[in-house]
Design an enzyme around this catalytic site. Structure first.
Site, short mmCIF file in Angstrom:
data_model
loop_
_atom_site.label_atom_id
_atom_site.label_comp_id
_atom_site.label_asym_id
_atom_site.label_seq_id
_atom_site.Cartn_x
_atom_site.Cartn_y
_atom_site.Cartn_z
N ASP A 163 -10.62 -10.52 8.99
CA ASP A 163 -10.42 -9.57 8.50
C ASP A 163 -12.00 -8.72 8.21
O ASP A 163 -12.28 -7.65 8.29
CB ASP A 163 -9.73 -9.40 7.25
CG ASP A 163 -9.59 -8.44 6.22
OD1 ASP A 163 -8.85 -7.51 6.31
OD2 ASP A 163 -10.40 -8.22 5.04
N VAL A 178 -11.76 -0.22 4.66
CA VAL A 178 -12.80 -0.98 4.14
C VAL A 178 -13.13 -0.77 2.85
O VAL A 178 -12.92 0.19 2.07
CB VAL A 178 -14.11 -0.69 4.72
CG1 VAL A 178 -15.38 -1.54 4.44
CG2 VAL A 178 -13.97 -0.63 6.54
N ILE A 230 -12.89 0.94 -2.95
CA ILE A 230 -14.17 1.51 -3.02
C ILE A 230 -14.56 2.73 -2.24
O ILE A 230 -14.26 2.72 -0.86
CB ILE A 230 -15.20 0.43 -2.44
CG1 ILE A 230 -14.86 -0.70 -3.45
CG2 ILE A 230 -16.82 0.89 -2.74
CD1 ILE A 230 -15.83 -2.11 -3.04
N LYS A 276 -13.53 -5.06 9.43
CA LYS A 276 -14.34 -4.18 8.52
C LYS A 276 -15.62 -3.81 9.02
O LYS A 276 -16.20 -2.79 8.93
CB LYS A 276 -14.19 -4.61 7.15
CG LYS A 276 -12.86 -4.64 6.61
CD LYS A 276 -12.62 -5.45 5.64
CE LYS A 276 -11.15 -5.31 5.02
NZ LYS A 276 -10.87 -6.23 3.67
N GLY A 332 -11.05 -1.42 0.20
CA GLY A 332 -9.87 -1.21 -0.67
C GLY A 332 -10.16 0.20 -1.38
O GLY A 332 -10.27 1.24 -0.65
N VAL A 367 0.96 -1.21 -0.05
CA VAL A 367 0.11 0.00 -0.07
C VAL A 367 0.79 1.32 0.02
O VAL A 367 0.76 2.31 -0.73
CB VAL A 367 -0.93 -0.04 1.33
CG1 VAL A 367 -1.92 1.17 1.40
CG2 VAL A 367 -1.92 -1.31 0.93
N1 HSE Z 1 -6.85 -9.22 2.72
C1 HSE Z 1 -7.88 -8.31 2.51
C2 HSE Z 1 -8.76 -8.81 1.41
C3 HSE Z 1 -7.28 -7.07 1.69
O1 HSE Z 1 -8.57 -9.86 0.76
O2 HSE Z 1 -9.85 -8.23 1.08
C4 HSE Z 1 -7.98 -5.84 1.77
O3 HSE Z 1 -8.42 -5.70 3.11
#
Ligand code: HSE
Length: 385
Positions: free
Chosen positions: A196, A127, A131, A200, A129, A12
């Site tokens: 993950d 949250v 978007i 989010k 990526g 990133v």
């Molecule tokens: N590992 C996360 C995914 C990356 O696959 O969505 C983005 O937050």
């Protein structure tokens, strides 16, 4: 001139540096002055790298430099990412991050410190990526009482489920493909175990309801146990099997959970495949609105980070307002009766939607908390949404 520092030149951070360099004229036009990358904090060796001269080893170099007004935390993990973010805010610097772990665990505290110091803590990239979701929820939907936010929030697991369905391959084979394609980490637990997605949905719940649930209090299930038969059952039920994070608010209270679900064909989330993410928000004035796009990846995520940098550099003031949710503010919603698709090793007195290999699939209405009691021999059960 706006001067920035990037903490961590990984995927990133590297993407942010690329966009700042490649789109410098466009960014300058948007901001009204140039945005310059002054420092990169990283412990690795960047000998021969084009940005080698910007690399520093000590966060204090950045904190002590009054010229740096924006710090981009792109380190990942809890520590020292949280500690450096806190120090940067305390030093009167704005902080931008893509780190959903830190936002979900420490966001309430960091927002408070930012407020005290008169600076901003922004996290559009945490949250979905690339978007745009955080800013639309804070600004465009501000006039709505939001009753539900529900989404496919993890690109890696959506890719795995898509490959299983399309390729007829097992979870393990699809996970290996995801790792080979660079989507899943070598240790894929945060993605495939729903951790993950949990972080989010906590962030989205914070935005929607003003209180941030602690991720460790949320019921989060992943996709490790999903089988090809489960996917065939979903198809027979007219659904798509998706890992869904969902937070709702009604007169009965607030619920939050992450679980693989059968998403009905009529639900717009059903058609979201590959590494794409989709987030459905329901407001009392607007009704449903859906956000869709690349949920992961270097440039999509960096694009969201750069949007926050531009917002700060332009002098914007939008900020999240939330506090840590008091214990018991959210339940898992499993006491409410809901439609489930269940598979049993025996027949029920109703038509099965699928029968194969001595296993029978039915749609039933039951409270999730009663499933094991009512059907002690259940092989698989998925909530239908
Ligand atoms: N590992 C996360 C995914 C990356 O696959 O969505 C983005 O937050």
């Amino acid at each position: 001139m706006v001067k920035i520092a990037i903490l961590g030149l990984g995927v990133v951070g590297g993407g942010v540096a690329d966009i700042i360099a490649d789109n410098c004229k466009l960014i300058e036009a948007q901001v009204g002055q140039p945005v310059e990358l002054k420092y990169i904090l990283d412990i690795r060796d960047f000998t021969g790298h084009p940005l080698e001269k910007l690399v520093v080893r000590d966060i204090d170099t950045i904190l002590a430099d009054d010229e740096v007004s924006i710090v981009i935390e792109a380190m990942g993990g809890a520590h020292p990412a949280y500690d450096f973010s806190l120090k940067a805010l305390q030093a009167g610097k704005n902080v931008v991050t893509s780190n959903k772990l830190v936002v979900a665990e420490f966001g309430a505290e960091l927002l408070e410190v930012a407020k005290e110091k008169g600076v901003r803590y922004l996290f559009e990239a945490s949250v979905g990526g690339g978007i745009p979701i955080i800013r639309p929820m804070l600004e465009s939907l501000a006039g709505n009482d939001i009753c539900e936010v529900c989404g496919i929030l993890n690109g890696t697991t959506n890719y795995i489920l898509t490959r299983m369905k399309r390729g007829g391959i097992t979870f393990d084979a699809a996970l290996k493909e995801a790792q080979d394609a660079g989507y899943a980490e070598r240790d894929p637990s945060a993605d495939v175990d729903g951790i993950d997605s949990c972080r989010k949905i906590c962030i989205l719940a914070g935005l929607a309801f003003g209180i941030l649930p602690a991720p460790e209090t949320v019921s989060a299930k992943g996709i490790r146990s999903v089988t090809l038969r489960d996917l065939a059952d979903a198809e027979a039920a007219g659904c798509s099997l998706k890992l869904v994070g969902r937070a709702c608010s009604s007169d009965e209270g607030k619920t939050i959970s992450v679980a693989p679900c059968f998403v009905k064909g009529t639900n717009p989330l059903a058609g979201i495949e590959d590494v794409y993410n989709g987030i459905l928000v329901r407001g009392n004035a607007l009704g449903d609105v859906m956000f869709y796009g690349m949920g992961a990846g270097k440039l999509p995520t960096a694009s969201a980070v750069v949007s926050d940098i531009i917002d700060i550099a332009r002098g914007g003031s939008m900020t999240a307002h939330w506090t840590a949710a008091p214990e018991g503010s959210f339940t898992d919603g499993e006491d409410a009766v809901s439609e489930y698709c269940i598979r049993l090793p025996r027949k029920l007195d109703q038509a099965a939607i699928k029968e194969a290999d001595g296993e029978y699939t039915y749609i039933v209405e039951v409270a999730g908390s009663m499933l094991a009691k009512n059907y002690p021999d259940v092989i698989a059960a998925y909530k239908m949404i």
